[in-house]
Design a protein around this motif. Sequence first.
Motif, short mmCIF file in Angstrom:
data_model
loop_
_atom_site.label_atom_id
_atom_site.label_comp_id
_atom_site.label_asym_id
_atom_site.label_seq_id
_atom_site.Cartn_x
_atom_site.Cartn_y
_atom_site.Cartn_z
N LEU A 1 12.36 -6.85 -21.58
CA LEU A 1 12.03 -7.62 -20.38
C LEU A 1 11.20 -6.84 -19.37
N TRP A 2 10.92 -5.58 -19.61
CA TRP A 2 10.23 -4.76 -18.61
C TRP A 2 8.72 -4.90 -18.75
N HIS A 3 8.17 -5.94 -18.23
CA HIS A 3 6.72 -6.17 -18.30
C HIS A 3 6.30 -6.88 -17.02
N PRO A 4 5.15 -6.51 -16.42
CA PRO A 4 4.74 -7.11 -15.15
C PRO A 4 4.66 -8.64 -15.17
N ILE B 1 11.30 3.46 -11.73
CA ILE B 1 10.04 3.18 -11.01
C ILE B 1 9.62 1.72 -11.19
N ILE B 2 10.23 1.03 -12.16
CA ILE B 2 9.95 -0.41 -12.36
C ILE B 2 10.86 -1.18 -11.42
N LYS B 3 10.25 -1.92 -10.49
CA LYS B 3 11.03 -2.61 -9.47
C LYS B 3 10.69 -4.09 -9.41
N LYS C 1 25.92 -1.65 -13.82
CA LYS C 1 25.61 -0.24 -13.63
C LYS C 1 24.64 0.30 -14.68
N GLU C 2 24.48 -0.42 -15.79
CA GLU C 2 23.65 0.06 -16.88
C GLU C 2 22.27 -0.59 -16.93
N GLY C 3 22.11 -1.72 -16.24
CA GLY C 3 20.82 -2.41 -16.30
C GLY C 3 21.00 -3.92 -16.23
N LEU C 4 20.00 -4.64 -16.73
CA LEU C 4 20.04 -6.10 -16.66
C LEU C 4 21.17 -6.67 -17.51
N VAL C 5 21.86 -7.66 -16.96
CA VAL C 5 22.92 -8.36 -17.69
C VAL C 5 22.26 -9.50 -18.47
N ILE D 1 17.14 -9.95 -4.71
CA ILE D 1 17.11 -8.53 -4.35
C ILE D 1 15.70 -8.03 -4.63
N LYS D 2 14.91 -7.78 -3.59
CA LYS D 2 13.50 -7.47 -3.74
C LYS D 2 13.23 -5.96 -3.67
#
Length: 308
Positions: free
Chosen positions: A241-244, A180-182, A200-204, A169-170
């Motif tokens: 985990l939210w890092h480029p 805004i983080i995709k 529904k809440e975020g990354l599993v 899923i891109k």
Amino acid sequence: MHFAYPPRKSSNPPSFRPRPSQLSLLRRSRIKSIAIGVLFFLAALYLLLGRKKSDPYHEHVPSGYPSVVLVTVVNPGEHSDAYIEKVKQNRQKFATRHGYQTMIVKAQDYDTQGAPSSWAKIFAMRHALSKYPDCKFIWYLDQDAYIMDPTRSLDDVVTGSKKLESLMIKDFPVVPPDSIIKTFAHLRGDNIDFVVTQDKEGLVHKSVIIRNGEWAKFFIETWFDPMYRSYNFQKAERHALWHPTILSKLAIVPQRTIASYNHPDIGEQYQEGDFVVMFAGCHQAGQKSCETESSQYWEKMKTAFGMS
């Protein structure tokens, strides 16, 4: 009195001919230059090829055996011995069928140094990479889940390059619905080293797949860093985990690919034929205990696996 004129010099004097000793010096100089050039060429080849082979610090390239290590952290303090044994049987039966390895460890085996016990999964995955340095993939699957379809390998379900590319899923929010983080839009299946899904809440974070290699070591060591554990993220290890650098190797796949839920409250509900069912939000005891929530799936799982 007449004087004889001296002989006139020719307008075309003979070309200069070095003496034999000079010829010898020229030849030796030329040979020396060629020899130096050859030495430089051989030295360059050695630096490019020979030294690379003998370098004791070169990165280990996994052979791909075993192809998958299935990792599960169990917590006997949270569940009965009977339930833990069912989880172990589920993992071992599936792994044996496909030639995988299992690594089932206790949460208490790892000192998370004050961080929530859920961080033990990162310790376990790090342990697995060390114990099985030639594996191709690490699949972490939480204790509150059963694999329901033993006929399909992980490659069939998600990790095959073409299969993964069809599922990715891109350009999609990492935190639904409008973060805004995709996920990156340009990635291909071969670029992916970390496969995860979301509810529904975020990354599993309870069913994730990591491709072994140099990036995997960087990723696990980063996730493992004490700074992350002490940061007190709202969603613990999930928000780390939210890092480029992570997103550049991450693929989000549809939830039911590797993490269907037994209830639709916070995610997509399990349907017959799904690969995995997770008992989302189950408790240690009572009517919503993991053992109670899993009971109906245990019978279906036994039938699928041909267990008596």
